[in-house]
Motif scaffolding. Structure first.
Motif, PDB file in Angstrom:
ATOM      1  N   LYS A 140      46.585  36.887  60.295  1.00  0.00           N
ATOM      2  CA  LYS A 140      46.630  35.828  60.695  1.00  0.00           C
ATOM      3  C   LYS A 140      46.825  34.677  59.432  1.00  0.00           C
ATOM      4  O   LYS A 140      46.354  34.885  58.321  1.00  0.00           O
ATOM      5  CB  LYS A 140      45.513  35.150  61.446  1.00  0.00           C
ATOM      6  N   LYS A 141      47.559  33.475  59.815  1.00  0.00           N
ATOM      7  CA  LYS A 141      47.682  32.586  58.542  1.00  0.00           C
ATOM      8  C   LYS A 141      46.366  32.335  57.920  1.00  0.00           C
ATOM      9  O   LYS A 141      46.309  31.935  56.738  1.00  0.00           O
ATOM     10  CB  LYS A 141      48.659  31.487  58.897  1.00  0.00           C
ATOM     11  N   THR A 142      45.491  31.805  58.744  1.00  0.00           N
ATOM     12  CA  THR A 142      44.387  31.129  58.342  1.00  0.00           C
ATOM     13  C   THR A 142      43.532  32.254  57.441  1.00  0.00           C
ATOM     14  O   THR A 142      42.899  31.744  56.316  1.00  0.00           O
ATOM     15  CB  THR A 142      43.525  30.614  59.641  1.00  0.00           C
ATOM     16  N   LYS A 143      43.617  33.442  58.054  1.00  0.00           N
ATOM     17  CA  LYS A 143      42.982  34.471  57.164  1.00  0.00           C
ATOM     18  C   LYS A 143      43.375  34.516  55.754  1.00  0.00           C
ATOM     19  O   LYS A 143      42.979  34.739  54.722  1.00  0.00           O
ATOM     20  CB  LYS A 143      43.090  35.865  57.925  1.00  0.00           C
ATOM     21  N   LEU A 144      44.978  34.435  55.603  1.00  0.00           N
ATOM     22  CA  LEU A 144      45.566  34.864  54.554  1.00  0.00           C
ATOM     23  C   LEU A 144      45.294  33.603  53.561  1.00  0.00           C
ATOM     24  O   LEU A 144      45.056  33.569  52.541  1.00  0.00           O
ATOM     25  CB  LEU A 144      46.956  34.758  54.850  1.00  0.00           C
ATOM     26  N   LEU A 145      45.264  32.333  54.220  1.00  0.00           N
ATOM     27  CA  LEU A 145      44.927  30.991  53.494  1.00  0.00           C
ATOM     28  C   LEU A 145      43.425  31.261  52.932  1.00  0.00           C
ATOM     29  O   LEU A 145      43.346  30.769  51.969  1.00  0.00           O
ATOM     30  CB  LEU A 145      45.068  30.023  54.498  1.00  0.00           C
ATOM     31  N   THR A 146      42.441  31.612  53.624  1.00  0.00           N
ATOM     32  CA  THR A 146      41.200  31.687  53.163  1.00  0.00           C
ATOM     33  C   THR A 146      40.954  32.585  52.054  1.00  0.00           C
ATOM     34  O   THR A 146      40.159  32.401  50.959  1.00  0.00           O
ATOM     35  CB  THR A 146      40.389  32.206  54.618  1.00  0.00           C
ATOM     36  N   ILE A 147      41.847  33.784  51.857  1.00  0.00           N
ATOM     37  CA  ILE A 147      41.848  34.798  50.976  1.00  0.00           C
ATOM     38  C   ILE A 147      42.440  34.126  49.851  1.00  0.00           C
ATOM     39  O   ILE A 147      41.949  34.284  48.641  1.00  0.00           O
ATOM     40  CB  ILE A 147      42.498  36.164  51.548  1.00  0.00           C
ATOM     41  N   THR A 148      43.506  33.326  49.791  1.00  0.00           N
ATOM     42  CA  THR A 148      43.936  32.864  48.965  1.00  0.00           C
ATOM     43  C   THR A 148      43.238  31.764  48.168  1.00  0.00           C
ATOM     44  O   THR A 148      43.138  31.874  46.976  1.00  0.00           O
ATOM     45  CB  THR A 148      45.502  32.057  49.157  1.00  0.00           C
ATOM     46  N   VAL A 149      42.620  30.948  49.045  1.00  0.00           N
ATOM     47  CA  VAL A 149      41.733  30.025  48.427  1.00  0.00           C
ATOM     48  C   VAL A 149      40.384  30.500  47.901  1.00  0.00           C
ATOM     49  O   VAL A 149      40.169  30.285  46.524  1.00  0.00           O
ATOM     50  CB  VAL A 149      41.345  28.936  49.456  1.00  0.00           C
ATOM     51  N   ILE A 150      39.801  31.598  48.055  1.00  0.00           N
ATOM     52  CA  ILE A 150      38.928  32.390  47.625  1.00  0.00           C
ATOM     53  C   ILE A 150      39.276  33.137  46.238  1.00  0.00           C
ATOM     54  O   ILE A 150      38.707  32.881  45.250  1.00  0.00           O
ATOM     55  CB  ILE A 150      38.226  33.476  48.378  1.00  0.00           C
ATOM     56  N   GLY A 151      40.506  33.673  46.303  1.00  0.00           N
ATOM     57  CA  GLY A 151      40.912  34.308  45.074  1.00  0.00           C
ATOM     58  C   GLY A 151      41.103  33.168  43.916  1.00  0.00           C
ATOM     59  O   GLY A 151      41.046  33.184  42.828  1.00  0.00           O
ATOM     60  N   LEU A 152      41.702  31.933  44.166  1.00  0.00           N
ATOM     61  CA  LEU A 152      42.198  30.972  43.296  1.00  0.00           C
ATOM     62  C   LEU A 152      40.653  30.383  42.724  1.00  0.00           C
ATOM     63  O   LEU A 152      40.696  30.128  41.571  1.00  0.00           O
ATOM     64  CB  LEU A 152      42.878  29.723  43.980  1.00  0.00           C
ATOM     65  N   LEU A 153      39.705  30.370  43.694  1.00  0.00           N
ATOM     66  CA  LEU A 153      38.466  29.645  43.194  1.00  0.00           C
ATOM     67  C   LEU A 153      37.912  30.814  42.196  1.00  0.00           C
ATOM     68  O   LEU A 153      37.229  30.494  41.131  1.00  0.00           O
ATOM     69  CB  LEU A 153      37.451  29.532  44.484  1.00  0.00           C
ATOM     70  N   LEU A 154      37.783  32.045  42.630  1.00  0.00           N
ATOM     71  CA  LEU A 154      37.245  33.231  41.584  1.00  0.00           C
ATOM     72  C   LEU A 154      38.257  33.077  40.137  1.00  0.00           C
ATOM     73  O   LEU A 154      37.440  33.170  39.174  1.00  0.00           O
ATOM     74  CB  LEU A 154      37.541  34.571  42.268  1.00  0.00           C
ATOM     75  N   LEU A 155      39.345  32.809  40.250  1.00  0.00           N
ATOM     76  CA  LEU A 155      40.224  32.716  39.143  1.00  0.00           C
ATOM     77  C   LEU A 155      39.935  31.588  38.318  1.00  0.00           C
ATOM     78  O   LEU A 155      39.746  31.848  37.082  1.00  0.00           O
ATOM     79  CB  LEU A 155      41.744  32.876  39.133  1.00  0.00           C
ATOM     80  N   ASN A 156      39.563  30.333  39.036  1.00  0.00           N
ATOM     81  CA  ASN A 156      38.999  29.309  38.133  1.00  0.00           C
ATOM     82  C   ASN A 156      37.835  29.440  37.450  1.00  0.00           C
ATOM     83  O   ASN A 156      37.689  29.086  36.258  1.00  0.00           O
ATOM     84  CB  ASN A 156      39.039  27.931  39.162  1.00  0.00           C
ATOM     85  N   PHE A 157      36.906  30.190  38.489  1.00  0.00           N
ATOM     86  CA  PHE A 157      35.460  30.477  37.611  1.00  0.00           C
ATOM     87  C   PHE A 157      35.679  31.415  36.297  1.00  0.00           C
ATOM     88  O   PHE A 157      35.085  31.303  35.564  1.00  0.00           O
ATOM     89  CB  PHE A 157      34.722  30.993  38.769  1.00  0.00           C
ATOM     90  N   ALA A 158      36.491  32.419  36.603  1.00  0.00           N
ATOM     91  CA  ALA A 158      36.693  33.319  35.660  1.00  0.00           C
ATOM     92  C   ALA A 158      37.274  32.453  34.320  1.00  0.00           C
ATOM     93  O   ALA A 158      36.774  32.781  33.231  1.00  0.00           O
ATOM     94  CB  ALA A 158      37.621  34.475  35.961  1.00  0.00           C
ATOM     95  N   ILE A 159      38.247  31.651  34.541  1.00  0.00           N
ATOM     96  CA  ILE A 159      38.705  30.738  33.521  1.00  0.00           C
ATOM     97  C   ILE A 159      37.729  29.948  32.542  1.00  0.00           C
ATOM     98  O   ILE A 159      37.350  29.972  31.399  1.00  0.00           O
ATOM     99  CB  ILE A 159      39.927  30.247  33.977  1.00  0.00           C
ATOM    100  N   LEU A 160      36.821  29.314  33.549  1.00  0.00           N
ATOM    101  CA  LEU A 160      35.872  28.597  32.994  1.00  0.00           C
ATOM    102  C   LEU A 160      34.772  29.200  32.124  1.00  0.00           C
ATOM    103  O   LEU A 160      34.347  28.887  31.021  1.00  0.00           O
ATOM    104  CB  LEU A 160      35.142  27.565  34.019  1.00  0.00           C
ATOM    105  N   ALA A 161      34.360  30.626  32.799  1.00  0.00           N
ATOM    106  CA  ALA A 161      33.553  31.317  32.073  1.00  0.00           C
ATOM    107  C   ALA A 161      33.892  31.922  30.644  1.00  0.00           C
ATOM    108  O   ALA A 161      33.396  31.829  29.800  1.00  0.00           O
ATOM    109  CB  ALA A 161      33.188  32.728  32.937  1.00  0.00           C
ATOM    110  N   PHE A 162      35.524  32.119  30.709  1.00  0.00           N
ATOM    111  CA  PHE A 162      36.008  32.410  29.547  1.00  0.00           C
ATOM    112  C   PHE A 162      35.794  31.251  28.485  1.00  0.00           C
ATOM    113  O   PHE A 162      35.633  31.858  27.195  1.00  0.00           O
ATOM    114  CB  PHE A 162      37.324  32.736  29.662  1.00  0.00           C
ATOM    115  N   LEU A 163      36.057  30.116  28.877  1.00  0.00           N
ATOM    116  CA  LEU A 163      36.042  28.865  27.864  1.00  0.00           C
ATOM    117  C   LEU A 163      34.748  28.790  27.772  1.00  0.00           C
ATOM    118  O   LEU A 163      34.563  28.485  26.333  1.00  0.00           O
ATOM    119  CB  LEU A 163      36.735  27.777  28.669  1.00  0.00           C
TER     120      LEU A 163
END
Length: 160
Positions: free
Chosen positions: A2-25
């Motif tokens: 479903k679109k909502t499940k895909l959207l949820t996975i995308t948002v979680i993936g982007l949040l994880l990516l942001n946290f990874a970038i912050l941790a690296f910095l």
């Protein structure tokens, strides 16, 4: 899926990516940012060299600071005049055939401004010489032998 499940996975993936970038910095620590006018490591500022080599007193240093402001302003104006002429010159390469008269006139404009730059540099050092006391003139004469080395541009990669 479903679109909502895909959207949820995308948002979680982007949040994880942001946290990874912050941790690296945070882990890599702050970086020292250099201004474009900073000198390479171990290479003293020409202003400091002149003050030290000519043994300028406080009053001379203040007058020298005024000369520097004037000098930088003049050079900036002349550089500003050169840039559009160079842009127009190199835009001639886009033409099927280069107009020789236009090319020559643009090169003449660039040369005239470059001549003014050299004259401005020379006047700047004449003004510095005027700041010197009688006992500093010998030091000034020795300094003139090193001017081209002191003010040489930073080493840049070759452009082939």
């Amino acid at each position: 899926m479903k679109k909502t499940k895909l959207l949820t996975i995308t948002v979680i993936g982007l949040l994880l990516l942001n946290f990874a970038i912050l941790a690296f910095l945070l882990v890599s620590g702050p970086r020292e940012h250099k201004r474009p006018t900073d000198r390479p490591e171990g290479r003293p500022n020409p202003r400091e060299i002149i003050i030290e080599r000519l043994h300028f007193d406080d009053n001379q240093q203040k007058e020298y600071a005024v000369l520097i402001i004037w000098h930088r302003g003049e050079i900036k104006k002349l550089d500003t005049n050169i840039r559009p002429a160079k842009n127009e010159l190199y835009n001639q390469l886009k033409q099927p055939q280069v107009h020789v008269k236009i090319k020559d006139s643009l090169i003449a404009v660039i040369n005239a401004n470059q001549k003014q730059i050299e004259e401005t540099h020379f006047k700047h050092f004449e003004d510095i010489k005027k700041l010197c006391h009688q006992d500093q003139l010998e030091d000034f004469n020795e300094l003139t032998e090193d001017l081209s080395r002191i003010f040489e541009p930073n080493k840049r990669p070759r452009h082939d």
